[in-house]
Scaffold this motif. Structure first.
Motif, mmCIF file in Angstrom:
data_model
loop_
_atom_site.group_PDB
_atom_site.id
_atom_site.type_symbol
_atom_site.label_atom_id
_atom_site.label_comp_id
_atom_site.label_asym_id
_atom_site.label_seq_id
_atom_site.Cartn_x
_atom_site.Cartn_y
_atom_site.Cartn_z
ATOM 1 N N SER A 51 0.923 -1.295 0.081
ATOM 2 C CA SER A 51 0.037 -0.002 0.018
ATOM 3 C C SER A 51 0.862 1.353 -0.009
ATOM 4 O O SER A 51 1.993 1.351 0.545
ATOM 5 C CB SER A 51 -0.954 -0.059 1.188
ATOM 6 O OG SER A 51 -1.787 -1.008 1.312
ATOM 7 N N THR A 110 3.957 -3.500 -7.361
ATOM 8 C CA THR A 110 2.337 -2.630 -7.440
ATOM 9 C C THR A 110 2.103 -2.190 -6.017
ATOM 10 O O THR A 110 2.287 -2.761 -5.245
ATOM 11 C CB THR A 110 1.130 -3.515 -7.826
ATOM 12 O OG1 THR A 110 1.520 -4.417 -8.997
ATOM 13 C CG2 THR A 110 -0.084 -2.956 -7.786
ATOM 14 N N GLY A 112 -0.517 -0.038 -4.214
ATOM 15 C CA GLY A 112 -1.756 0.375 -4.203
ATOM 16 C C GLY A 112 -2.204 1.554 -3.351
ATOM 17 O O GLY A 112 -1.498 1.924 -2.334
#
Length: 161
Positions: A51, A110, A112
Motif C-alpha cells: 500500500s 504494485t 496500491g
C-alpha cells in the motif's frame, strides 16, 4: 581434464608420445584459450503488492545470486514508492570480479492507494443559534489535503457539493 580455467587468456599445451619412438618424435603444441567472465544468475521474484506509504523492506528487496557478492537496490531500503506500478532494480557486484561480471535485474512492484485516516471526535452539544466554529469543525486527516465539512450532513454521495 576437469580443470576450470580462470577468466582471461589461458595457454593450453599437449604433448604426444608415439608408441613407435623409432620412427616418430615426441610432439608438443600450445594454444591460447580465451575464457570470458560468467554472468551471475540473479533470482528475484515479483514482490507482493504493498500500500502507498509503505517503506521498502527486505520483503521486497530480497534478490539472491548464484555467487557471493553485494546488492545495491534502486530505490533503496526504506524508500517509500508512490502508488502505481514501480520498477525496482538491483545491481549485483560479485566478490570475484575476475571470473564474474556485474549483473542487473529489475522487477515490478504494485503500490496500491490507501484510504487516509480521518479523525473527528464528536463535539459537545451547542445551543441553537450558536455558529459552528473550529471547536466543532476540527476534523483532521492523516495526510495533507483539503477537508470540506458539510454542516447538517448535506453532500452528494460522489463527494461533490
Amino acid at each position: 581434464m576437469g580443470a576450470i580455467p580462470a577468466a582471461g587468456t589461458d595457454t593450453l599445451s599437449v604433448t604426444f608420445t608415439p608408441t613407435d619412438t623409432t620412427d616418430y618424435m615426441i610432439a608438443a603444441k600450445t594454444v591460447s584459450l580465451v575464457v570470458t567472465q560468467a554472468t551471475p544468475v540473479i533470482t528475484w521474484a515479483t514482490p507482493t503488492a504493498i500500500s502507498a506509504g509503505t517503506a521498502l523492506s527486505a520483503a521486497q528487496l530480497n534478490a539472491t545470486a548464484s555467487v557471493p557478492g553485494t546488492f545495491a537496490y534502486t530505490p533503496a531500503l526504506g524508500s517509500i514508492p508512490a502508488a502505481g506500478t514501480d520498477t525496482l532494480s538491483v545491481t549485483f557486484t560479485p566478490t570475484d570480479t575476475t571470473d564474474y561480471t556485474t549483473a542487473i535485474k529489475t522487477v515490478s512492484l504494485t503500490v496500491g492507494q490507501t484510504t487516509p485516516v480521518l479523525t473527528w471526535l464528536a463535539p459537545s452539544a451547542i445551543t441553537y443559534g450558536t455558529a459552528l466554529s473550529t471547536t466543532q469543525l476540527n476534523a483532521t486527516a492523516s495526510v495533507p489535503g483539503h477537508i470540506r465539512l458539510y454542516p447538517g450532513g448535506r453532500h452528494n454521495s460522489d463527494g461533490r457539493d
